[in-house]
Enzyme design. Structure first.
Site, PDB file in Angstrom:
ATOM      1  N   TYR A 124       1.431  -1.590   0.054  1.00 61.51           N
ATOM      2  CA  TYR A 124       0.379   0.186  -0.235  1.00 61.51           C
ATOM      3  C   TYR A 124       1.151   1.135  -0.233  1.00 61.51           C
ATOM      4  CZ  TYR A 124      -3.921  -2.935   1.281  1.00 61.51           C
ATOM      5  OH  TYR A 124      -5.136  -3.898   1.072  1.00 61.51           O
ATOM      6  N   LYS A 171       3.528 -15.025   5.194  1.00 66.75           N
ATOM      7  CA  LYS A 171       3.600 -15.784   4.528  1.00 66.75           C
ATOM      8  C   LYS A 171       4.821 -15.733   3.421  1.00 66.75           C
ATOM      9  CE  LYS A 171       1.490 -17.682   0.297  1.00 66.75           C
ATOM     10  NZ  LYS A 171       0.635 -18.978   0.640  1.00 66.75           N
ATOM     11  N   ASP A 204      -3.490 -17.808   3.850  1.00 65.86           N
ATOM     12  CA  ASP A 204      -4.253 -18.652   3.366  1.00 65.86           C
ATOM     13  C   ASP A 204      -4.591 -19.493   4.502  1.00 65.86           C
ATOM     14  OD1 ASP A 204      -1.391 -19.569   3.101  1.00 65.86           O
ATOM     15  OD2 ASP A 204      -2.500 -20.458   1.309  1.00 65.86           O
ATOM     16  N   ASP A 228      -5.724  -6.149   6.339  1.00 69.87           N
ATOM     17  CA  ASP A 228      -6.716  -5.628   5.294  1.00 69.87           C
ATOM     18  C   ASP A 228      -7.720  -6.420   5.170  1.00 69.87           C
ATOM     19  OD1 ASP A 228      -8.393  -3.537   4.545  1.00 69.87           O
ATOM     20  OD2 ASP A 228      -7.280  -3.292   2.503  1.00 69.87           O
TER      21      ASP A 228
END
Ligand code: NAI
Length: 334
Positions: A124, A171, A204, A228
């Site tokens: 972002y 991740k 995930d 987010d």
């Protein structure tokens, strides 16, 4: 009295901001509002999505309550929310996600989670550009300083609020440098808080686990993008965007806001649910040290939700925003 910048925002923002003002006034919450504009409302009034007057007001008051702002997708001016977070170094996005009385969820055991999302960097950062006409590149920026700062905020919160566990979301199996750095920082900070359990989960897998068994988690801390997404997922666990508050916190400034957007599909129809903005306002009162006023407002809202009568359509009811607001006011101090 605390002077607070109030940005009603766009879409349903003015309707829920008005509801909030009415409830605060009836609860005699010690707040004086300074009304300011941003987003489409800023453009309409001042020709600027983030007028200088709004920035000056937040700079001076240090605390703001903000409604949702329109963000154009794929074009147009840069997200005002992102700009505000950068301008005021609001590095910590805090979202408590708790089951509320009267709101049906798929989890009879209840949900009680807190999400800490890093708010200033990651994908972002706005560092993206076009490469020729058929490709585009965006930079995922992760720094040790920002990672340590958000993880420390999560642990400090856990320690102060009797929370048992902090889970770092990542991740790093794929993004070994960026998420790897985030994880290393999390492990380092975790050592400073031996009384709070620390664990890690791949994002995930976390999404699946949250849907199946949200009770597994307590405090979650994540870089910006994952944070987010999982904070909206968590909102869905307890009844949706209309009932979850949020705060953007920095060392010197704080902006409180509902999690949801401008809801253009229902804007101007007097059916928006004011709960998320009110709960954000209650969080703001706590931040200002006004716990009794915060508790009074929260308790009145919970009574209305538990009663099941004056609920807006998103909660399965038929009440208007004005009717729900009036019911909350009626329940103040009861
Ligand atoms: P949205 O949150 O505005 O709407 C999603 C769905 O939830 C809609 O069906 C809407 O009617 C419903 N909803 C949301 N808040 C509600 C409330 N208080 N009461 C009843 N129903 C409610 O998300 P969407 O449609 O993706 O975004 C619309 C606009 O809002 C976009 O311009 C987006 O950029 C902006 N946005 C702004 C945010 C902010 O300023 N913090 C956050 C999220 C989106």
């Amino acid at each position: 009295m605390h002077t607070v910048t109030l940005i009603p925002g766009d879409g349903i923002g003015p309707e829920i901001a008005e509801a909030t003002r009415q409830v605060f006034a009836a609860a005699e919450a010690p707040v004086t509002w300074e009304l300011c504009y941003a987003g489409q409302a800023g453009i309409t009034r001042f020709g600027d999505p983030l007028p200088e007057q709004t920035l000056d007001s937040i700079r001076a008051n240090k605390v703001a309550l903000k409604g949702p702002l329109t963000t154009q997708v794929g074009a147009g001016y840069r997200s005002i929310n992102v700009t505000l977070r950068k301008e005021f170094q609001l590095y910590c996005n805090l979202r408590p996600v708790k089951s509320l009385p009267g709101i049906k969820t798929r989890y009879p055991e209840g949900v009680d989670l807190v999400v800490f999302r890093e708010n200033t960097e990651d994908l972002y950062s706005g560092a993206e550009h076009q490469v020729g006409s058929q490709a585009a590149v965006g930079l995922k920026i992760i720094t040790a300083e920002a990672s340590r700062r958000i993880v420390r905020a999560a642990f400090e919160y856990a320690a102060a609020h009797g929370r048992k566990k902090v889970t770092a979301v990542h991740k790093a199996n794929i993004m070994k440098f960026t998420d790897g750095l985030f994880l290393n920082c999390a492990r380092e900070v975790a050592k400073e808080f031996p009384a709070v359990e620390y664990e890690e989960v791949i994002v995930d897998n976390l999404c699946m686990q949250l849907v199946v068994r949200p009770g597994k988690y307590d405090v979650l801390v994540a870089p910006n993008l994952y944070g987010d997404i999982i904070s909206d997922l968590c909102a869905g666990l307890v009844g949706g965007l209309g009932v979850v508050p949020g705060a953007n916190l920095g060392a010197d400034w704080a902006i409180f806001e509902a999690v949801h957007g401008t809801a253009p599909d229902i804007a101007g129809r007097n059916i928006a649910n004011p709960a998320a903005m009110l709960l954000s306002g209650a969080m703001m009162l706590e931040y200002l040290g006004e716990r009794p006023a915060a508790a009074k407002i929260r308790s009145a809202l919970e009574k209305v939700l538990a009663g099941g009568e004056a609920q807006t359509p998103d909660l399965g009811g038929q009440a208007t925003t004005a009717e729900m607001t009036a019911a909350i006011i009626k329940n103040l101090g009861r």
